[in-house]
Motif scaffolding. Structure first.
Motif, PDB file in Angstrom:
ATOM      1  N   ALA A   1     -13.885   2.834  -2.640  1.00 26.39           N
ATOM      2  CA  ALA A   1     -14.257   4.076  -1.601  1.00 26.39           C
ATOM      3  C   ALA A   1     -13.051   4.729  -1.342  1.00 26.39           C
ATOM      4  N   LEU A   2     -11.962   4.234  -1.092  1.00 27.68           N
ATOM      5  CA  LEU A   2     -10.718   4.946  -0.804  1.00 27.68           C
ATOM      6  C   LEU A   2     -10.185   5.733  -1.695  1.00 27.68           C
ATOM      7  N   ALA A   3      -9.984   5.473  -3.004  1.00 32.14           N
ATOM      8  CA  ALA A   3      -9.662   6.079  -4.174  1.00 32.14           C
ATOM      9  C   ALA A   3     -10.680   7.257  -4.496  1.00 32.14           C
ATOM     10  N   THR A   4     -12.039   6.928  -4.407  1.00 33.17           N
ATOM     11  CA  THR A   4     -12.873   8.053  -4.797  1.00 33.17           C
ATOM     12  C   THR A   4     -12.656   9.193  -3.715  1.00 33.17           C
TER      13      THR A   4
ATOM     14  N   ASP B   1     -23.258  -4.055  -8.513  1.00 35.12           N
ATOM     15  CA  ASP B   1     -23.615  -2.688  -8.397  1.00 35.12           C
ATOM     16  C   ASP B   1     -23.480  -2.139  -6.900  1.00 35.12           C
ATOM     17  N   THR B   2     -22.813  -2.982  -5.996  1.00 34.39           N
ATOM     18  CA  THR B   2     -22.186  -2.582  -4.924  1.00 34.39           C
ATOM     19  C   THR B   2     -20.910  -1.077  -5.119  1.00 34.39           C
ATOM     20  N   LEU B   3     -20.380  -1.439  -6.481  1.00 32.55           N
ATOM     21  CA  LEU B   3     -19.431  -0.409  -6.900  1.00 32.55           C
ATOM     22  C   LEU B   3     -20.111   0.791  -7.301  1.00 32.55           C
ATOM     23  N   ARG B   4     -21.286   1.045  -7.758  1.00 29.95           N
ATOM     24  CA  ARG B   4     -21.823   2.280  -8.140  1.00 29.95           C
ATOM     25  C   ARG B   4     -21.695   3.488  -7.107  1.00 29.95           C
ATOM     26  N   PRO B   5     -22.006   3.378  -6.054  1.00 24.06           N
ATOM     27  CA  PRO B   5     -22.028   4.736  -4.979  1.00 24.06           C
ATOM     28  C   PRO B   5     -20.522   5.098  -4.607  1.00 24.06           C
ATOM     29  N   VAL B   6     -19.559   4.094  -5.077  1.00 25.27           N
ATOM     30  CA  VAL B   6     -18.054   4.363  -4.783  1.00 25.27           C
ATOM     31  C   VAL B   6     -17.235   4.779  -5.990  1.00 25.27           C
ATOM     32  N   SER B   7     -17.932   4.765  -7.129  1.00 28.52           N
ATOM     33  CA  SER B   7     -17.381   4.997  -8.318  1.00 28.52           C
ATOM     34  C   SER B   7     -17.739   6.394  -9.096  1.00 28.52           C
TER      35      SER B   7
ATOM     36  N   GLU C   1     -12.869  15.560 -11.590  1.00 31.95           N
ATOM     37  CA  GLU C   1     -13.929  14.202 -11.657  1.00 31.95           C
ATOM     38  C   GLU C   1     -13.363  12.863 -11.047  1.00 31.95           C
ATOM     39  N   THR C   2     -11.935  12.963 -11.085  1.00 32.42           N
ATOM     40  CA  THR C   2     -11.478  11.519 -10.980  1.00 32.42           C
ATOM     41  C   THR C   2     -11.644  10.865  -9.732  1.00 32.42           C
ATOM     42  N   GLY C   3     -11.497   9.556  -9.431  1.00 25.74           N
ATOM     43  CA  GLY C   3     -11.741   8.602  -8.800  1.00 25.74           C
ATOM     44  C   GLY C   3     -11.844   7.177  -9.283  1.00 25.74           C
ATOM     45  N   ALA C   4     -12.481   6.540  -8.564  1.00 23.38           N
ATOM     46  CA  ALA C   4     -12.714   5.015  -9.051  1.00 23.38           C
ATOM     47  C   ALA C   4     -13.465   5.213 -10.119  1.00 23.38           C
TER      48      ALA C   4
ATOM     49  N   GLU D   1      -2.354   8.227   3.974  1.00 21.14           N
ATOM     50  CA  GLU D   1      -3.864   8.001   3.317  1.00 21.14           C
ATOM     51  C   GLU D   1      -5.010   8.111   4.316  1.00 21.14           C
ATOM     52  N   TYR D   2      -5.463   9.502   4.619  1.00 24.78           N
ATOM     53  CA  TYR D   2      -6.274   9.875   5.597  1.00 24.78           C
ATOM     54  C   TYR D   2      -7.666  10.427   5.312  1.00 24.78           C
ATOM     55  N   GLY D   3      -7.867  10.238   4.079  1.00 19.48           N
ATOM     56  CA  GLY D   3      -9.413  10.322   3.630  1.00 19.48           C
ATOM     57  C   GLY D   3     -10.061   9.312   4.072  1.00 19.48           C
ATOM     58  N   TYR D   4      -9.670   7.895   3.985  1.00 19.73           N
ATOM     59  CA  TYR D   4     -10.552   6.650   4.416  1.00 19.73           C
ATOM     60  C   TYR D   4      -9.730   6.049   5.379  1.00 19.73           C
ATOM     61  N   SER D   5      -8.558   6.327   5.686  1.00 23.26           N
ATOM     62  CA  SER D   5      -7.842   6.067   6.800  1.00 23.26           C
ATOM     63  C   SER D   5      -8.013   4.437   6.789  1.00 23.26           C
ATOM     64  N   CYS D   6      -7.625   3.788   6.109  1.00 20.28           N
ATOM     65  CA  CYS D   6      -7.903   2.284   5.562  1.00 20.28           C
ATOM     66  C   CYS D   6      -6.601   1.354   6.141  1.00 20.28           C
ATOM     67  N   MET D   7      -7.055   0.568   7.166  1.00 18.95           N
ATOM     68  CA  MET D   7      -6.080  -0.381   7.661  1.00 18.95           C
ATOM     69  C   MET D   7      -5.866  -1.538   6.465  1.00 18.95           C
ATOM     70  N   GLY D   8      -4.666  -1.817   6.298  1.00 15.20           N
ATOM     71  CA  GLY D   8      -4.154  -2.760   5.366  1.00 15.20           C
ATOM     72  C   GLY D   8      -3.585  -1.810   3.995  1.00 15.20           C
ATOM     73  N   TYR D   9      -3.688  -0.407   3.974  1.00 16.52           N
ATOM     74  CA  TYR D   9      -3.399   0.190   2.922  1.00 16.52           C
ATOM     75  C   TYR D   9      -1.881   0.291   2.512  1.00 16.52           C
TER      76      TYR D   9
END
Length: 623
Positions: A106-109, A147-153, A181-184, A441-449
């Protein structure tokens, strides 16, 4: 005559294929997949694991991770530092190893950054049912946890037969190398298919170059954008991450040097101009500078370059208040170029900026507007100086930690952060000196990144000092990749700011009627709340136990010495500092919409709702 086919397993073929992929932009060719991160389990050890071993480090470098999410973060940090021209792969087993990828994907995409995900999957041939770690679905037998990866890819495929790898792998590379188009990208690999042999055409393993295009603007769109800029009295450029991805920093500098148009930057775009450039106003939006936000409120034309206009940038739709404000958006994706009812300029950022500069030859904003912006800059510089100033004997505040670091870093050092109160302080106060120094990284602001991303950046730039800035809350989320840094001998620098809880969310909670509930790292008090003494957690000792050199600093003077020692070290080094909790950063100059309880019995929430109802009236829909 050489054979026209080669007999390999699906996993062996995939590794050989990835090693032969290259990207090319501006005539410079690079490996598209520079390495593979992995944690092995029964879903990939005999497939991808065996294939990597057989190929060897020269064909595909391997990096051992400790947490699957962290491996994605490391790969994403690597790709971002290399301007998305190279990526890395991440292989996992099935089950929890695969689902741990979801947050990183999700962070990547969301940030439009390339990463190739290779999770193991259930048996395609179904010799037994159910398998270990299989999710059974009563009406969809072909569903797996992957399949949980489908919406974030940005691209997803399940390779259910060896020969289906060929179109799937080619599509995966196309998306990874496509700047729009790039992302996960996810290729789910059933564990039996990974080990199955197939006669592969030799052409599949031939070197293949994916050219990263620089599309130019449509002439009609360019003319409309130029017309809007020439008639604007108070134009403002909002520089987003696309400036960096396109390596357009020199192009934006040339444009503003010629026209005098000021530049404000998003979190991803900060560093598009060096901090001391006369046109640089600093960050924009909720975490922006006073001068940026003041100019944004009165701008009659906003020129977005490579930005997706998040709510932090637009202050939740309340920032751009000129009654006749209009937008021109230069973006390589039409999806972003049309936001805010803008005049779109769909093009590569560098190509588009160069075209604008040529078409605007001779045009310059009014001298009084330039003077206003420069005066605002000077006032803000004094604010930064005051926030950084400190006596050597003092216990540092968080902004003084940044001041001490500012005094130590060189122009090319990289500073990484993602979550907590530090992003706001950095966006307002950090004086960025080079295009890739500011890595937020502030698109997803992910703790642990931050820690794994530092490893990815260090692999991309081995001779560059890299700083991972974390609060105690973020550190406790994901310190595991410290072990990887130690194992690989990567001299990343970790700065732990200990303030005993979620400082950012604590402040937000207080401002929205939550009264800092559940945000402090403290013992329970007699009333059941977490308001007792601080927990006796020693994060410095934890970092040392994972193999880092550790330096503790209690005062500003000790902190400066510790940071200098860390920068000079050739080992992974942690600087631990406990900060004075008193807030010293300038307050937010623009609003951010966090909905407040519409009804409540507690006075704090009722007061917060009254403030919310006043602020929300400033929101506009730009149509």
């Amino acid at each position: 005559m050489s054979p026209t086919t080669r007999r390999l397993t699906t996993a062996q073929a995939l590794v050989r294929f990835l090693a032969a992929q290259f990207s090319e932009r501006d005539g410079v060719r690079r490996r598209l997949i520079t390495g593979t991160w992995g944690i092995f389990g029964h879903g990939n050890v005999a497939g991808i694991g065996q294939a990597l071993l057989e190929a060897g480090e020269d064909v595909m470098p391997f990096h051992q991770g400790r947490n699957e999410q962290a491996m994605v973060h490391a790969a994403v940090g690597h790709a971002r530092h290399l301007n998305r021209l190279s990526a890395q792969a991440v292989t996992t087993s099935i089950g929890p190893g695969a689902t741990n990828l979801v947050t990183g994907a999700a962070l990547a995409t969301i940030n439009r950054l390339p990463v190739l995900l290779l999770p193991g999957d259930y048996f395609a041939t179904r010799p037994a049912d159910p398998l270990l770690q299989q999710l059974e679905h009563p009406v969809e037998a072909d569903l797996s946890v992957n399949d949980t990866l489908r919406p974030v890819s940005r691209y997803f495929d399940r390779v259910t037969r060896p020969e289906t790898l060929i179109p799937s792998a080619l599509n995966a590379m196309r998306v990874l190398a496509d700047p729009a188009e790039t992302g996960a990208v996810t290729l789910a690999l059933p564990q039996d298919v990974q080990a199955q042999a197939h006669d592969w055409p030799e052409e599949f393993f031939a070197e293949r170059v994916w050219r990263v295009r620089r599309p130019g603007p449509d002439p009609a769109e360019l003319a409309a954008a130029v017309g809007a800029i020439r008639t604007a009295r108070r134009p403002l450029i909002v520089a987003g991450g696309g400036v960096h991805h396109s390596e357009a920093e020199a192009a934006i500098e040339a444009l503003v040097d010629a026209t005098g148009i000021p530049v404000a930057s998003t979190q991803a775009g900060k560093g598009s101009l060096r901090h001391d450039h006369p046109a640089d106003l600093g960050g924009i939006g909720h975490t922006g500078t006073d001068v940026s936000d003041d100019i944004a409120r009165t701008a009659d034309l906003v020129i977005g370059v490579g930005t997706r206009y998040s709510d932090f940038t637009t202050a939740s739709g309340t920032l751009f208040q000129h009654p006749d404000v209009r937008f021109v958006n230069l973006n390589i994706t039409a999806f972003d170029a049309h936001k805010l009812a803008a005049r779109p300029l769909v093009a590569d950022a560098r190509t588009g900026l160069t075209a604008l500069a040529q078409a605007l030859s001779g045009h310059r904003v009014d001298a009084s507007y330039e003077a206003e912006c420069r005066a605002g800059r000077a006032r803000w510089d004094a604010v930064v100086d005051a926030a950084y100033a400190a006596e050597d004997s003092a216990v540092p505040t968080q902004t003084q930690v940044l001041g001490a670091l500012d005094a130590v870093v060189g122009d090319d050092d990289v500073v990484i952060n993602a979550a907590g109160s530090l992003p706001g302080d950095l966006h307002k106060l950090w004086r960025t000196r080079s295009p890739r120094q500011y890595h937020l990284e502030y698109g997803y602001s992910c703790m642990g990144y931050e820690i794994p991303a530092a490893i990815g950046v260090q692999l991309a730039a081995p001779d560059t000092p890299v700083w991972s800035l974390v609060g105690d809350g973020t550190y406790l989320m994901m310190p595991t990749e410290i072990v990887t840094a130690v194992q690989e001998g990567l001299p990343v620098n970790l700065v732990i700011v200990q303030n005993h809880g979620y400082a950012s969310i604590g402040g937000l909670s207080e401002g929205t009627g939550g009264e800092r509930f559940g945000t402090a790292y403290r013992y329970r008090a007699a009333d059941g709340t977490f308001t007792g003494d601080p927990l006796p957690v020693d994060l410095a000792a934890n970092a040392a136990s994972l193999g880092m050199d550790v330096v503790r600093a209690k005062t500003v003077g000790e902190l400066r010495e510790a940071l200098a020692a860390a920068r000079a070290s050739d080992r992974p080094t942690c600087v631990h500092v406990e900060t004075d909790p008193a807030p010293t950063a300038p307050p937010a100059a623009a609003w951010w919409d966090v909905p407040v309880a519409e009804v409540a019995s507690r006075e704090a929430a009722s007061d917060a709702r009254e403030r919310y109802d006043r602020e929300v009236t400033a929101r506009r829909r730009h149509l």
